[in-house]
Design an enzyme around this catalytic site. Structure first.
Site, PDB file in Angstrom:
ATOM      1  N   GLN A  10       0.845  -1.213   0.000  1.00 22.36           N
ATOM      2  CA  GLN A  10       0.000   0.000   0.000  1.00 22.36           C
ATOM      3  C   GLN A  10       0.869   1.248   0.000  1.00 22.36           C
ATOM      4  O   GLN A  10       0.675   2.152  -0.815  1.00 22.36           O
ATOM      5  CB  GLN A  10      -0.900   0.011   1.252  1.00 22.36           C
ATOM      6  CG  GLN A  10      -1.815   1.230   1.298  1.00 22.36           C
ATOM      7  CD  GLN A  10      -2.383   1.535   2.675  1.00 22.36           C
ATOM      8  OE1 GLN A  10      -1.972   0.972   3.690  1.00 22.36           O
ATOM      9  NE2 GLN A  10      -3.327   2.446   2.718  1.00 22.36           N
ATOM     10  N   ILE A  33       8.363  -9.447  -3.465  1.00 24.85           N
ATOM     11  CA  ILE A  33       8.373 -10.909  -3.581  1.00 24.85           C
ATOM     12  C   ILE A  33       7.625 -11.361  -4.828  1.00 24.85           C
ATOM     13  O   ILE A  33       7.844 -12.466  -5.316  1.00 24.85           O
ATOM     14  CB  ILE A  33       7.757 -11.519  -2.290  1.00 24.85           C
ATOM     15  CG1 ILE A  33       8.051 -13.008  -2.178  1.00 24.85           C
ATOM     16  CG2 ILE A  33       6.266 -11.259  -2.227  1.00 24.85           C
ATOM     17  CD1 ILE A  33       9.438 -13.302  -1.649  1.00 24.85           C
ATOM     18  N   TYR A 141       3.377  -7.583  15.380  1.00 24.13           N
ATOM     19  CA  TYR A 141       3.762  -6.468  14.499  1.00 24.13           C
ATOM     20  C   TYR A 141       4.327  -5.311  15.345  1.00 24.13           C
ATOM     21  O   TYR A 141       5.403  -4.796  15.059  1.00 24.13           O
ATOM     22  CB  TYR A 141       2.524  -6.016  13.732  1.00 24.13           C
ATOM     23  CG  TYR A 141       2.655  -4.754  12.942  1.00 24.13           C
ATOM     24  CD1 TYR A 141       2.001  -3.589  13.346  1.00 24.13           C
ATOM     25  CD2 TYR A 141       3.391  -4.709  11.764  1.00 24.13           C
ATOM     26  CE1 TYR A 141       2.081  -2.426  12.599  1.00 24.13           C
ATOM     27  CE2 TYR A 141       3.475  -3.550  11.010  1.00 24.13           C
ATOM     28  CZ  TYR A 141       2.814  -2.409  11.440  1.00 24.13           C
ATOM     29  OH  TYR A 141       2.899  -1.248  10.700  1.00 24.13           O
TER      30      TYR A 141
END
Ligand code: VAH
Length: 319
Positions: A10, A33, A141
């Site tokens: 994003q 990737i 995270y």
């Protein structure tokens, strides 16, 4: 040459386009990737397929291009990370180490690495969260971003690597879909408002206040920080960054000023707990003082621009 790792994400896709406008398409290598699906990203400069967990491949890439700057944006975000904690830790941490070590070896001039308000946790003061305060993140995270901040500061202090970082709030843009975050609702809601049903079932409750930012402001902050003279960059963990805070109820009301029939309903899921552990507003006075940070977009300005551009994109795709 500039390298953007995670260029299809994003933030990565928009940052790559912005950097190519600034430095010229051929001078900005997009790496991820998997190959980009977006035409503007695919057709505006070189792409390299890379696994940031493969140091050998990373070394070969750096030998091929001689990078002056690296933007390392590849990571597993908050919601996805909770579904796959060990992989999230591995990608977020080993990916960062591979980039920091490569940057030292190849004498890369500047490195950018994004942190997040996710570094804060349930015991962090939630209003006007200070630059230096209690940080007890309870998502993988957030833990990886807190650890990453410590390591970025360590590589700066110990090895002199000029690595810079921002604690982004939720980012909202129309060019790319978000990738598994807790703030993704604030992008999804605009897409749903433009569908025939003009309705959205929100995965956070109506009064869940979160710090948010429109993508043009996030891009400006990133480039302002990267272009600031090194001596002005006094925070080498990661700068608090702020633009606005709003709740699902407020963004729905902002949309209804343009689409009166738009309806929102609420069905909180596991992401509610993550959102409830994060600050509701951020004090970014350090960024304002050190390198002149100032946002341009508030909620209504963002809504007008989002709806205008999403409508345009839908019409173009419809033909
Ligand atoms: C996430 N969009 O939700 C990211 C960001 C502050 C939110 O870190 O995980």
């Amino acid at each position: 040459t500039v390298l953007v790792i995670g260029a299809c994400g994003q933030l990565g896709s928009e940052l790559t386009l912005e950097l190519r406008n600034m430095y010229g398409g051929s001078n900005v290598v997009a790496a991820d990737i998997a190959a980009p699906k977006q035409a503007d990203l695919r057709d505006s400069g070189p792409f390299e397929k890379i696994d940031v967990l493969d140091p050998k491949a990373m070394g070969e890439l750096a030998a091929k291009y001689k990078f002056k700057q690296i933007y390392h944006l590849a990571a597993v975000l908050s919601a996805t990370g909770e579904k796959n904690p060990k992989f999230a830790w591995k990608l977020n941490m080993d990916g960062l180490f591979n980039v920091l070590d490569l940057a030292l070896e190849q004498k890369v001039e500047k490195v950018y690495w994004p942190s997040s308000i996710a570094v804060f946790g349930p015991n962090t003061p939630r209003q006007n969260t200070p630059q230096h305060t209690i940080m007890d993140p309870n998502t993988v995270y957030g833990i990886s971003k807190q650890a990453g901040e410590r390591w970025c500061e360590y590589y700066f202090e110990k090895y002199g690597l000029d690595v810079r970082s921002l604690r982004y709030p939720g980012l909202i843009g129309y060019k790319a879909l978000p990738g598994g975050g807790t703030t993704d609702y604030a992008v999804d809601i605009y897409h749903k408002a433009l569908e025939d049903s003009a309705s959205y079932e929100c995965f956070l409750s109506e009064n869940t206040y979160l710090p948010m930012m429109y993508m043009p402001d996030a891009l400006k902050a990133t480039l302002d920080l990267m272009h600031a003279p090194a001596e002005q960059v006094k925070v080498r963990s990661s700068y608090n960054l702020s633009a606005m805070s709003f709740s699902p109820k407020e963004i729905a009301a902002s949309i209804q000023k343009h689409i009166p029939e738009f309806e929102i309903s609420y069905k909180p899921d596991s992401r509610q707990q993550i959102a409830d552990s994060w600050p509701q507003s951020i004090d970014d006075s350090a960024a304002q003082q050190d390198w002149g940070w100032k946002p341009a977009y508030d909620l209504d300005a963002m809504t007008a621009d989002m709806l205008l551009n999403l409508k345009k994109m839908k019409e173009e795709q419809a033909v």
